[in-house]
Design a protein around this motif. Sequence first.
Motif, short mmCIF file in Angstrom:
data_model
loop_
_atom_site.label_atom_id
_atom_site.label_comp_id
_atom_site.label_asym_id
_atom_site.label_seq_id
_atom_site.Cartn_x
_atom_site.Cartn_y
_atom_site.Cartn_z
N ALA A 89 0.85 -1.19 0.00
CA ALA A 89 0.00 0.00 0.00
C ALA A 89 0.89 1.24 0.00
CB ALA A 89 -0.92 -0.01 1.22
N ALA A 90 0.55 2.21 -0.82
CA ALA A 90 1.37 3.43 -0.93
C ALA A 90 1.51 4.14 0.42
CB ALA A 90 0.79 4.36 -1.98
N GLU A 91 0.49 4.03 1.28
CA GLU A 91 0.55 4.72 2.58
C GLU A 91 1.24 3.92 3.67
OE1 GLU A 91 -3.45 2.51 2.91
OE2 GLU A 91 -2.32 3.42 1.31
N ASN A 92 1.80 2.75 3.34
CA ASN A 92 2.47 1.91 4.33
C ASN A 92 3.86 2.47 4.63
OD1 ASN A 92 3.71 -0.13 5.80
ND2 ASN A 92 2.83 -1.78 4.59
N GLU A 93 3.89 3.42 5.54
CA GLU A 93 5.14 4.10 5.90
C GLU A 93 6.18 3.14 6.51
OE1 GLU A 93 7.91 7.03 6.07
OE2 GLU A 93 5.96 7.21 5.11
N PRO A 94 5.79 2.24 7.42
CA PRO A 94 6.80 1.32 7.97
C PRO A 94 7.49 0.49 6.89
CG PRO A 94 4.83 1.27 9.33
CD PRO A 94 4.49 2.07 8.10
N MET A 95 6.74 0.02 5.89
CA MET A 95 7.37 -0.75 4.81
C MET A 95 8.25 0.13 3.95
SD MET A 95 7.87 -3.70 3.76
CE MET A 95 8.66 -4.42 2.34
N ARG A 96 7.84 1.36 3.72
CA ARG A 96 8.66 2.30 2.94
C ARG A 96 10.01 2.49 3.62
NH1 ARG A 96 5.97 7.64 2.79
NH2 ARG A 96 4.47 6.43 1.60
N GLU A 97 9.99 2.69 4.93
CA GLU A 97 11.24 2.89 5.68
C GLU A 97 12.09 1.62 5.68
OE1 GLU A 97 10.09 4.25 9.55
OE2 GLU A 97 9.23 6.12 8.77
N ARG B 274 11.96 1.85 -4.99
CA ARG B 274 10.52 2.03 -4.89
C ARG B 274 10.00 2.71 -6.15
NH1 ARG B 274 6.63 3.46 -0.58
NH2 ARG B 274 5.26 5.09 -1.37
N LYS B 275 8.88 2.20 -6.68
CA LYS B 275 8.23 2.85 -7.82
C LYS B 275 6.73 2.64 -7.71
CE LYS B 275 8.39 -1.00 -11.01
NZ LYS B 275 8.67 -1.50 -12.31
N PRO B 276 5.95 3.50 -8.33
CA PRO B 276 4.50 3.32 -8.31
C PRO B 276 4.12 2.01 -9.03
CG PRO B 276 5.08 5.52 -9.08
CD PRO B 276 6.35 4.73 -9.00
N ASP B 277 3.07 1.37 -8.55
CA ASP B 277 2.56 0.16 -9.20
C ASP B 277 1.76 0.61 -10.43
OD1 ASP B 277 1.21 -2.13 -10.00
OD2 ASP B 277 0.67 -2.74 -7.98
N PRO B 278 2.18 0.20 -11.63
CA PRO B 278 1.46 0.64 -12.83
C PRO B 278 0.03 0.10 -12.90
CG PRO B 278 3.18 -0.95 -13.41
CD PRO B 278 3.32 -0.66 -11.94
N ALA B 279 -0.27 -0.95 -12.17
CA ALA B 279 -1.60 -1.54 -12.20
C ALA B 279 -2.55 -0.94 -11.16
CB ALA B 279 -1.50 -3.05 -11.98
N ASP B 280 -2.01 -0.21 -10.17
CA ASP B 280 -2.85 0.31 -9.09
C ASP B 280 -2.19 1.52 -8.46
OD1 ASP B 280 -4.27 0.83 -6.70
OD2 ASP B 280 -4.72 -1.29 -6.41
N ALA B 281 -2.80 2.67 -8.60
CA ALA B 281 -2.23 3.93 -8.09
C ALA B 281 -2.14 3.98 -6.58
CB ALA B 281 -3.05 5.12 -8.60
N HIS C 228 8.30 -2.37 -4.36
CA HIS C 228 9.68 -2.29 -3.86
C HIS C 228 10.47 -3.43 -4.48
CE1 HIS C 228 7.52 -0.19 -0.50
NE2 HIS C 228 8.50 0.66 -0.74
N THR C 229 11.67 -3.15 -5.01
CA THR C 229 12.46 -4.16 -5.72
C THR C 229 13.89 -4.15 -5.21
OG1 THR C 229 11.10 -3.76 -7.67
CG2 THR C 229 13.12 -5.00 -8.00
N LEU C 230 14.43 -5.35 -4.99
CA LEU C 230 15.83 -5.51 -4.57
C LEU C 230 16.51 -6.51 -5.48
CD1 LEU C 230 18.04 -4.95 -2.37
CD2 LEU C 230 17.21 -7.04 -1.25
N ASP C 231 17.62 -6.09 -6.11
CA ASP C 231 18.41 -7.01 -6.90
C ASP C 231 19.25 -7.84 -5.93
OD1 ASP C 231 17.45 -6.10 -9.36
OD2 ASP C 231 18.95 -4.50 -9.44
N LEU C 232 19.24 -9.14 -6.13
CA LEU C 232 19.96 -10.05 -5.25
C LEU C 232 21.30 -10.41 -5.86
CD1 LEU C 232 16.96 -12.34 -4.27
CD2 LEU C 232 17.92 -10.46 -2.95
#
Length: 188
Positions: free
Chosen positions: A155-163, A172-179, A184-188
């Motif tokens: 969820a865009a408003e999920n501040e704990p996950m953002r941090e 972090r980037k907007p979900d193109p399917a749902d505003a 969130h993406t991490l290269d391993l």
Amino acid sequence: MIATPTLHPALAEAAAALPGDHWIETLNDGSHVLIRPIRPEDRERERDFIERLSPESQHFRFFGMVREAGPVLLDQMVNVDYVHSMAFVALVHDNGALREVGVSRYAAAADASRCECAVTVADDWRHRGLAVALMRRLIDAARQNGFRQMFSIDAAENEPMRELAAFLGFRRKPDPADAHQVVHTLDL
């Protein structure tokens, strides 16, 4: 002299009895948790954990409320194959029993080089570093199992996950399917 917190004897006993991978983590406040892969016998702990989450925590984890964790959801949560799907639980000693206070998990995406992840911490165990400890174990397992990228849809408003995601190096980037969501993406 600073007192060193001691590990609760029941938690130490539970850790000693476990075969395979498990870790005792000391969190930022000095408390200890046992982290290990989830097992089918954790079914009732997982049910209790989900049902104890606040409405906000349930919304952030499931994008809605879970009034009762039913058999299908619980099967999905505890039956992992430890390669294509993985979950780690964090356990503490609470009134004579082990209680689940956090979980991190991933599941392989359709292209098999990526996995989707999630982490949830009990409301009364937040702000201690538990989500970081759980996610580090999960990231290590995903790397060991050959995944090249990990992602999370939140969820865009999920501040704990953002941090948390920023701290761990996720982009972090907007979900193109749902505003109302972000990826969130991490290269391993």
